[in-house]
Scaffold this motif. Structure first.
Motif, mmCIF file in Angstrom:
data_model
loop_
_atom_site.group_PDB
_atom_site.id
_atom_site.type_symbol
_atom_site.label_atom_id
_atom_site.label_comp_id
_atom_site.label_asym_id
_atom_site.label_seq_id
_atom_site.Cartn_x
_atom_site.Cartn_y
_atom_site.Cartn_z
ATOM 1 N N LYS A 5 -2.112 44.181 27.925
ATOM 2 C CA LYS A 5 -2.612 43.658 29.194
ATOM 3 C C LYS A 5 -3.466 44.693 29.917
ATOM 4 N N GLN A 6 -3.020 45.947 29.870
ATOM 5 C CA GLN A 6 -3.807 47.008 30.499
ATOM 6 C C GLN A 6 -5.178 47.128 29.848
ATOM 7 N N LEU A 7 -5.205 47.057 28.510
ATOM 8 C CA LEU A 7 -6.486 47.126 27.804
ATOM 9 C C LEU A 7 -7.376 45.947 28.182
ATOM 10 N N SER A 12 -12.060 44.173 30.806
ATOM 11 C CA SER A 12 -12.636 43.130 31.653
ATOM 12 C C SER A 12 -13.332 43.737 32.869
ATOM 13 N N ILE A 13 -12.686 44.729 33.494
ATOM 14 C CA ILE A 13 -13.294 45.382 34.659
ATOM 15 C C ILE A 13 -14.588 46.083 34.265
ATOM 16 N N LEU A 268 -12.116 37.666 22.570
ATOM 17 C CA LEU A 268 -11.496 37.204 21.318
ATOM 18 C C LEU A 268 -11.490 38.321 20.289
ATOM 19 N N ILE A 269 -12.625 39.002 20.184
ATOM 20 C CA ILE A 269 -12.697 40.136 19.253
ATOM 21 C C ILE A 269 -11.719 41.221 19.681
ATOM 22 N N LEU A 270 -11.675 41.478 21.002
ATOM 23 C CA LEU A 270 -10.744 42.491 21.519
ATOM 24 C C LEU A 270 -9.303 42.092 21.244
ATOM 25 N N PHE A 271 -8.997 40.793 21.419
ATOM 26 C CA PHE A 271 -7.632 40.319 21.172
ATOM 27 C C PHE A 271 -7.217 40.597 19.724
ATOM 28 N N VAL A 272 -8.115 40.252 18.794
ATOM 29 C CA VAL A 272 -7.812 40.495 17.371
ATOM 30 C C VAL A 272 -7.648 41.988 17.113
ATOM 31 N N PHE A 273 -8.547 42.780 17.711
ATOM 32 C CA PHE A 273 -8.494 44.221 17.500
ATOM 33 C C PHE A 273 -7.228 44.825 18.108
ATOM 34 N N VAL A 274 -6.910 44.382 19.348
ATOM 35 C CA VAL A 274 -5.723 44.926 20.026
ATOM 36 C C VAL A 274 -4.448 44.560 19.263
ATOM 37 N N GLN A 275 -4.395 43.313 18.773
ATOM 38 C CA GLN A 275 -3.224 42.927 17.993
ATOM 39 C C GLN A 275 -3.084 43.800 16.752
ATOM 40 N N TYR A 276 -4.211 44.056 16.128
ATOM 41 C CA TYR A 276 -4.186 44.915 14.942
ATOM 42 C C TYR A 276 -3.837 46.344 15.332
ATOM 43 N N LEU A 277 -4.409 46.776 16.485
ATOM 44 C CA LEU A 277 -4.146 48.143 16.935
ATOM 45 C C LEU A 277 -2.705 48.333 17.383
ATOM 46 N N LEU A 278 -2.158 47.295 18.073
ATOM 47 C CA LEU A 278 -0.817 47.425 18.640
ATOM 48 C C LEU A 278 0.291 47.073 17.663
ATOM 49 N N LYS A 279 -0.080 46.534 16.506
ATOM 50 C CA LYS A 279 0.948 46.194 15.525
ATOM 51 C C LYS A 279 1.815 47.399 15.167
ATOM 52 N N PRO A 280 1.203 48.569 14.914
ATOM 53 C CA PRO A 280 2.050 49.757 14.675
ATOM 54 C C PRO A 280 2.903 50.127 15.879
ATOM 55 N N LEU A 281 2.340 49.930 17.111
ATOM 56 C CA LEU A 281 3.122 50.250 18.308
ATOM 57 C C LEU A 281 4.325 49.330 18.446
#
Length: 738
Positions: A5-7, A12-13, A268-281
């Protein structure tokens, strides 16, 4: 707030800031371009029209002039096209004709004046010069011209603030040929406009708020039309702002639509990327939660991001180290437990284990026999032998107790209470088994007596296990049997026979049903637990205790009541009524601390009871966190998986769980991490006289470390002595009851 959410918010800002900046700059540049373009086009049109109209201005009222201007204006690009005379001339004859006070006589005009606020008059010529020129040519003409009147021409120049005044009043003095003088005035139209064509500015689909927000200033352009050295007229052209607004609005709208589409695609691209990025987290979070509840897993699939990979490796290392620490603590605790629960000399279990196993007999509804065995006159034997010989004798005595079996399937457990007193629990023994087993023991003890040349070595008393009795009652019966054995003779045995209970089982059944169905019991709140490492003496937990009496108003031991209630299937109903009374008491008396409620293993194993309990908790969400459901360690050991399920369900609904009378004999210490626990309450044997027992202190210290690692709060139960309270306080036990 989650990292994702922070990302999303930060991106967005940033996107909005970049878009807003670009949008403002783009709209500003477009606006300026449209203004310049419109003004330039207006100026070019004015110049072009001036060149086209120059030849036609010999007659300023030629209708063709208006036709040309209308043709240009009809293109719609212009707001207004206006042709103005460059000057406004007034002659004396104009003033005389406009005056209402003068007749048809010949009048001579003088002292022509106007309001100075409106403008001024300049005399630009008379016929005197013309007369003189003609006189030079012909004397006769000179004589005739001298007889004519001198006529003047005036140029009216309006002030800036009165540029649009159409009618002006001229004051003057008129004198006729008879010498009559009249002060009069004339009202003349001084409008210099020759042709004017205007078009309304149309904003067909441009919203008014857009027009107010972004003003477009299109200055009027002009071009002078000259005849030789004199300016005869001026053409004025004003651009229509409607076209500029339409183009600007379209450009702004397209920019916003593009930005929204780009934003959605980017998110949408960010969502896919963040999900991929945050999966390890998320795997790291799962590992952290697992570590918190005592499951020391590791991340096998390491993330590719360097920083996150470093964190994952650190978490794996931490998990392994904490697991190693807990394993070490468990090993130490097992050794301490063994030391506390086993006799160092004989390696037999001590009395506290005997009582624990007796409780298990009640829970499991076992049958069997309890034996009390005592070495006869051990003190006299010690006077005549060395310590080594005494220890050897006691070891051999204990070895007979631990190794003598009725058969391979015999369930026999031997204990050393203290000194010369021993005990045996023989599960599932019949009367016949008890007699045969006693004879085997007697035979082996006689062999030991012959070895030490001691005629009278032991006496044995036995009593059948009473499932509706209590531990003190059973021990008293076994001791009475022992006393009878001493009266019979050397190395003798006495076995009590099964006796009829003071109440027949039918009477018990009737009594239990009446008590449960009609709620004929009272609740007391005992064991006021307070924290030890703070200055506050506020109660943090009490235990709900059911006080039950029979028809003669005598107390019924709770253990006996629970055992019989379980036998006749009334324990679940009893637990429900206890819970209901506790909840009502919390609500009515506005209790703020926790209340522990004892539950039987039958209740926590019953799906219907769990569903009822969950519904009840959900109906009282406000006090759910004050409900602490308590299960004894030996009850948990009976069905570990069902207890785990029960604990997880209670936490999902906001309640808490405690294991009371904790003993490592029932629950292995390395299994604590598998339970979702809030509290553990130690059995009183671990804290009784702890000040003078270094082994107990070491055990408590180790279990404090273990529970701290597992985020479990440790309670001490029924601590009586002040010095023991101070000791466990120094050992950092969370709370204690007295």
């Amino acid at each position: 707030m989650s990292l994702s959410k922070q990302l999303y918010i930060i991106i967005s800002i940033i996107f909005i800031l970049i878009f807003t900046g670009n949008f403002i700059i783009s709209v500003k540049n477009t606006k300026e371009y449209l203004e310049i373009e419109s003004i330039t086009k207006a100026q070019d049109t004015a110049t072009s029209l001036g060149m086209s109209l120059k030849t036609l201005l010999k007659d300023k009222y030629d209708p063709e002039i208006g036709s040309i201007i209308n043709a240009i204006a009809n293109r719609g690009f212009y707001k207004e096209i206006r042709l103005e005379n460059s000057f406004f001339n007034i002659q004396d004859s104009d003033l005389i004709a406009a005056s209402k006070d003068l007749d048809n006589s010949k009048w001579k005009v003088s002292n022509v004046l106007i309001d100075e606020r409106i403008g001024k008059l300049e005399v630009i010529g008379t016929n005197d010069l013309e007369k003189e020129l003609l006189a030079l040519e012909d004397g006769n003409i000179k004589e005739n011209l001298s007889k004519e009147e001198t006529k003047k021409t005036y140029d009216f120049i309006a002030n800036d603030s009165y540029n649009h005044v159409k009618n002006v009043t001229f004051s003057f003095t008129a004198t006729n040929e008879n010498g009559k003088t009249i002060n009069t005035s004339a009202n003349l139209n001084v409008d210099k406009t020759l042709v004017q064509v205007s078009r309304d500015e149309k904003f067909d689909y441009v919203p008014q708020w857009f027009i107010h927000m972004i003003p477009i200033n299109l200055q009027e352009q002009s071009s002078e039309i000259s005849n030789g050295w004199q300016t005869t007229a001026i053409i004025y052209v004003s651009a229509n702002a409607g076209d500029a607004y339409a183009k600007l609005y379209e450009q702004a709208k397209n920019a916003i639509v593009y930005a929204l589409v780009a934003f959605v695609i980017s998110m949408l691209i960010l969502f896919v990327f963040v999900q991929y990025l945050l999966k390890p987290l998320k795997r790291i979070e799962k590992l952290a939660n697992s570590i918190a509840v005592g499951k020391f897993e590791t991340i096998d699939e390491l993330p590719w991001t360097t920083e996150i990979k470093t964190v994952a490796l650190a978490m794996n290392d931490m998990s392994r180290k904490i697991e190693a620490i807990i394993d070490k603590l468990n090993t130490n605790l097992e050794n301490l437990t063994k030391k506390l629960s086993c006799d160092e000399l004989t390696q037999l279990d001590l009395r506290q284990n005997f009582e624990t196993d007796m409780k298990d007999m009640f829970i499991q509804k076992n049958t069997g026999y309890v034996f009390i065995i005592k070495i006869f006159e051990l003190a006299n034997f010690a006077k005549n032998h060395t310590n080594k010989e005494i220890n050897s004798f006691i070891k051999k005595f204990a070895l007979i107790l631990s190794t003598t079996k009725l058969n391979e399937d015999s369930k026999i457990m031997a204990y050393r209470f203290f000194g010369s007193e021993f005990a045996i629990i023989a599960k599932d023994f019949t009367d016949k088994d008890a007699k045969e087993y006693s004879l085997k023991l007697q035979k082996r003890f006689e062999e030991l007596a012959n070895e030490y040349i001691k005629k009278d070595i032991v006496h044995i008393g036995a009593t059948p296990f009473n499932p509706i009795g209590t531990i003190p009652q059973i021990l008293q019966s076994a001791n009475e049997a022992y006393e009878k054995a001493t009266l019979i003779g050397s190395n003798e045995i006495f076995i009590e026979e099964h006796t009829t209970s003071a109440r027949a089982m039918e009477e018990w059944k009737e009594l239990i049903f009446d008590i449960v169905d009609n709620s004929k019991f009272n609740l007391k709140y005992i064991g006021n637990a307070t924290t030890l490492n703070t200055t506050s003496n506020d109660i943090i937990m009490q235990e709900a205790f059911a006080s039950i009496k029979d028809k003669d108003n005598l107390d019924i031991p709770i253990g006996t009541f629970v055992s019989i209630a379980e036998r006749y299937g009334k324990i679940i109903d009893f637990d429900k009524k206890i819970i209901t009374k506790v909840i009502n008491n919390i609500l009515i008396n506005k209790i703020s601390h926790d209340i522990s409620i004892n539950l039987s293993i039958d209740s926590i194993s019953n799906t219907g009871f769990i569903l009822w309990l969950e519904k009840t908790i959900d109906e009282h969400k406000a006090i759910a966190k004050q409900l602490v459901f308590s299960v004894t360690a030996y009850a948990v050991a009976k069905d570990v998986e069902k207890f785990k399920f029960f604990a997880d369900e209670m936490h999902e609904h906001g309640a808490k769980v405690i294991i009371k009378r904790f003993e490592s004999k029932f629950i292995p210490l390395n299994s604590i991490k598998d339970f979702n626990l809030d509290y553990i309450r130690l059995a009183r044997e671990y804290t009784n006289n702890v000040t003078n027992d270094s082994s107990k202190q070491s055990f408590i210290e180790a279990i404090v470390d273990l529970t701290n690692l597992l985020n479990i709060k440790l309670f001490a139960e029924n601590v009586q002595e002040d010095e023991d309270i101070e000791t466990i306080k120094k050992l950092h036990v969370y709370a204690a009851s007295r």
